[in-house]
Design a protein around this motif. Structure first.
Motif, PDB file in Angstrom:
ATOM      1  N   MET A   1      37.799  40.498  46.648  1.00 33.64           N
ATOM      2  CA  MET A   1      36.957  39.514  46.034  1.00 33.64           C
ATOM      3  C   MET A   1      37.323  39.320  44.575  1.00 33.64           C
ATOM      4  SD  MET A   1      33.192  40.117  47.521  1.00 33.64           S
ATOM      5  CE  MET A   1      33.401  41.634  48.399  1.00 33.64           C
ATOM      6  N   ALA A   2      37.538  40.410  43.867  1.00 39.44           N
ATOM      7  CA  ALA A   2      37.905  40.313  42.456  1.00 39.44           C
ATOM      8  C   ALA A   2      39.226  39.557  42.309  1.00 39.44           C
ATOM      9  CB  ALA A   2      37.998  41.712  41.841  1.00 39.44           C
ATOM     10  N   HIS A   3      40.179  39.870  43.166  1.00 41.33           N
ATOM     11  CA  HIS A   3      41.479  39.196  43.127  1.00 41.33           C
ATOM     12  C   HIS A   3      41.309  37.699  43.396  1.00 41.33           C
ATOM     13  CE1 HIS A   3      45.625  38.162  44.130  1.00 41.33           C
ATOM     14  NE2 HIS A   3      45.977  39.292  43.538  1.00 41.33           N
ATOM     15  N   ASN A  46      29.711  44.483  47.270  1.00 36.42           N
ATOM     16  CA  ASN A  46      30.772  44.285  46.290  1.00 36.42           C
ATOM     17  C   ASN A  46      30.381  43.301  45.194  1.00 36.42           C
ATOM     18  OD1 ASN A  46      33.430  45.795  46.841  1.00 36.42           O
ATOM     19  ND2 ASN A  46      32.632  45.266  48.850  1.00 36.42           N
ATOM     20  N   ILE A  47      29.647  42.273  45.562  1.00 40.09           N
ATOM     21  CA  ILE A  47      29.153  41.337  44.550  1.00 40.09           C
ATOM     22  C   ILE A  47      28.194  42.060  43.608  1.00 40.09           C
ATOM     23  CG2 ILE A  47      27.729  39.279  44.161  1.00 40.09           C
ATOM     24  CD1 ILE A  47      30.576  38.653  45.141  1.00 40.09           C
ATOM     25  N   SER A  52      26.904  44.507  38.446  1.00 35.32           N
ATOM     26  CA  SER A  52      26.419  45.681  37.705  1.00 35.32           C
ATOM     27  C   SER A  52      27.408  46.140  36.642  1.00 35.32           C
ATOM     28  CB  SER A  52      26.084  46.832  38.663  1.00 35.32           C
ATOM     29  OG  SER A  52      27.260  47.375  39.215  1.00 35.32           O
ATOM     30  N   THR A  53      28.686  45.888  36.871  1.00 30.10           N
ATOM     31  CA  THR A  53      29.690  46.228  35.860  1.00 30.10           C
ATOM     32  C   THR A  53      29.872  45.085  34.862  1.00 30.10           C
ATOM     33  OG1 THR A  53      31.470  45.428  37.298  1.00 30.10           O
ATOM     34  CG2 THR A  53      30.968  47.787  37.383  1.00 30.10           C
ATOM     35  N   ARG A  54      29.108  44.028  35.065  1.00 29.02           N
ATOM     36  CA  ARG A  54      29.105  42.843  34.199  1.00 29.02           C
ATOM     37  C   ARG A  54      30.459  42.140  34.130  1.00 29.02           C
ATOM     38  NH1 ARG A  54      24.182  42.653  30.957  1.00 29.02           N
ATOM     39  NH2 ARG A  54      23.077  44.571  31.358  1.00 29.02           N
TER      40      ARG A  54
END
Length: 89
Positions: A1-3, A46-47, A52-54
Motif C-alpha cells: 500500500m505504501a509503495h 495497514n491503513i 498512526s505513524t502519521r
C-alpha cells in the motif's frame, strides 16, 4: 500500500493532477482491498498503521502523504523505474 501510494502520487503529480503531497483516491477500503487482492481487515490494519505513524492520511477520498520520504523508505520505493516526464523526487 505504501509503495502504491508513492507511485500513484508521483504519476498523478507528473500528469498535473496531484500536488502538495495530496491526490484524489475515491476508492473505499473494501474496493482497495479487492484491487490489491487483500482482505479488508488487512487493508484496514495497514491503513491504521500508516495513519498512526502519521505518514499518510486518507479521508473523504483524498490521500495526503505527510512524509513522502518516510513513506518511500517504509515501502522501499525507488522512483527510478518510472518513466515520467517530470523529474521524480
Amino acid at each position: 500500500m505504501a509503495h502504491l501510494f508513492c507511485e500513484l502520487y508521483l504519476r498523478l503529480e507528473a500528469a498535473g493532477i496531484a500536488s502538495q503531497n495530496r491526490f484524489e483516491f475515491p476508492l473505499k477500503q473494501g474496493q482497495f482491498a479487492d484491487v490489491l487482492g487483500l482482505s479488508l481487515v488487512h487493508v484496514n490494519k495497514n491503513i491504521q498503521k500508516l495513519r498512526s505513524t502519521r505518514l499518510v492520511d486518507w479521508k473523504d477520498g483524498i490521500v495526503t502523504i505527510n512524509d513522502f520520504d518516510g513513506l518511500a523508505e517504509l515501502a522501499d520505493f525507488d522512483a527510478t523505474y518510472l518513466s515520467l516526464r517530470a523529474e521524480p523526487r
